[in-house]
Design an enzyme around this catalytic site. Sequence first.
Site, mmCIF file in Angstrom:
data_model
loop_
_atom_site.group_PDB
_atom_site.id
_atom_site.type_symbol
_atom_site.label_atom_id
_atom_site.label_comp_id
_atom_site.label_asym_id
_atom_site.label_seq_id
_atom_site.Cartn_x
_atom_site.Cartn_y
_atom_site.Cartn_z
ATOM 1 C CB SER A 185 -56.615 25.395 -51.687
ATOM 2 O OG SER A 185 -55.741 26.371 -52.126
ATOM 3 C CG HIS A 210 -56.239 30.312 -49.429
ATOM 4 N ND1 HIS A 210 -55.274 29.825 -48.590
ATOM 5 C CD2 HIS A 210 -56.248 29.487 -50.483
ATOM 6 C CE1 HIS A 210 -54.726 28.757 -49.122
ATOM 7 N NE2 HIS A 210 -55.294 28.540 -50.280
ATOM 8 C CG HIS A 220 -50.317 30.427 -51.924
ATOM 9 N ND1 HIS A 220 -51.532 30.882 -51.501
ATOM 10 C CD2 HIS A 220 -50.329 29.082 -51.772
ATOM 11 C CE1 HIS A 220 -52.265 29.846 -51.108
ATOM 12 N NE2 HIS A 220 -51.562 28.749 -51.257
ATOM 13 C CE1 TYR A 255 -51.316 31.479 -55.917
ATOM 14 C CE2 TYR A 255 -50.224 29.463 -55.238
ATOM 15 C CZ TYR A 255 -51.349 30.271 -55.268
ATOM 16 O OH TYR A 255 -52.487 29.862 -54.644
ATOM 17 C CD GLU A 256 -51.562 34.812 -52.436
ATOM 18 O OE1 GLU A 256 -52.403 35.692 -52.225
ATOM 19 O OE2 GLU A 256 -51.208 33.988 -51.575
ATOM 20 C CB ALA A 300 -55.208 21.515 -52.356
ATOM 21 C CG MET A 316 -48.488 25.457 -56.849
ATOM 22 S SD MET A 316 -49.628 26.490 -57.782
ATOM 23 C CE MET A 316 -50.108 25.354 -59.100
ATOM 24 C CB SER A 317 -48.452 26.019 -50.370
ATOM 25 O OG SER A 317 -49.038 24.774 -50.064
ATOM 26 C CG ASN A 345 -55.266 17.846 -59.068
ATOM 27 O OD1 ASN A 345 -55.237 18.584 -58.079
ATOM 28 N ND2 ASN A 345 -54.238 17.720 -59.887
ATOM 29 C CG HIS A 389 -58.558 27.002 -57.938
ATOM 30 N ND1 HIS A 389 -57.664 26.442 -57.042
ATOM 31 C CD2 HIS A 389 -59.257 27.909 -57.214
ATOM 32 C CE1 HIS A 389 -57.826 26.995 -55.846
ATOM 33 N NE2 HIS A 389 -58.794 27.877 -55.925
HETATM 34 N N1 HPA Z 1 -50.171 20.761 -59.018
HETATM 35 C C1 HPA Z 1 -49.743 21.749 -58.213
HETATM 36 N N2 HPA Z 1 -50.448 22.204 -57.190
HETATM 37 C C2 HPA Z 1 -51.636 21.642 -56.953
HETATM 38 C C3 HPA Z 1 -52.158 20.611 -57.754
HETATM 39 C C4 HPA Z 1 -51.372 20.137 -58.854
HETATM 40 O O1 HPA Z 1 -51.759 19.229 -59.600
HETATM 41 N N3 HPA Z 1 -53.374 20.286 -57.246
HETATM 42 C C5 HPA Z 1 -53.579 21.083 -56.164
HETATM 43 N N4 HPA Z 1 -52.530 21.915 -55.994
#
Ligand code: HPA
Length: 272
Positions: free
Chosen positions: A28, A59, A81, A83-84, A111, A209-210, A233, A245
Amino acid sequence: MIKTIDEAVAFVRSKTSIQPQVGVILGSGLGNVVDALEIETAIPYSDIPGAKASTVAGHQGRMILARVNQTPVVVMQGRIHFYEGHEMNEVMFLSRVIGRLGIKQLIVTNAAGGVNTAYKAGDLMLISDHINFMGNNPLRGPNIDELGVRFPDMSEAYPESLREVAKQVARELGQLLQEGVYLALSGPTYETPAEIRAFRTLGADAVGMSTIPEVIAMSQMQIPVLGISCITNMAAGILKQKLTHQEVMDTTARVQAEFTALVLGCLQRFAG
Ligand code: HPA
């Protein structure tokens, strides 16, 4: 299934003369690495038979065949992903395609949220190992014997020899590089503060998540992986602010130059 993968491989080969030696998957907001490459061919995922298009903001969804100095590389600008809503074999599909194209190493990036409280947003982290909390193993189902064994070893999915290369590149660039364990969930919600406390106890340093499906696909194919997380973050509950996001995208934009230099430096070393 191997037929579908090899049809996609044949399609990519019909579009390019490049036989990639190294692969890169860009996460991302991290797609700008391609601006530094001599691009020969760019193929939208939607053109590749059997592949799914990426639906996530940030993406691009293109497979790029390029050279870095003299070395032929393949770059996936954006990923698919879980989750998609895709099945795991669809999430792994393009990784398997670039594996069958003949790459010798894969650099995978993402990320991630910082779980380790010594981290700060904007840090880059080498992935030393992972914890699969996606609720699913991507190799579940009939084994594709052409790709590898039924029970792949995962004890050196991110070999130390590749991490040493990245550490050397970071030293030369004067960059701080964290190193830690990446834990992945299916998403798409961010985690709760209680989950993050639990994951810290379990030994996680970053959460996302990847990546794990692609790395498992590589382990089965015995292709070594270098993993780099951009800590975009601090994970839920660490700071008194909500997760968005937008923050993920803002941080990747801020560290883009540093991230690109690290990835390119590693690519050049792997190539040489
Ligand atoms: N959690 C899950 N996936 C992420 C995060 C997070 O804090 N930041 C970027 N992708």
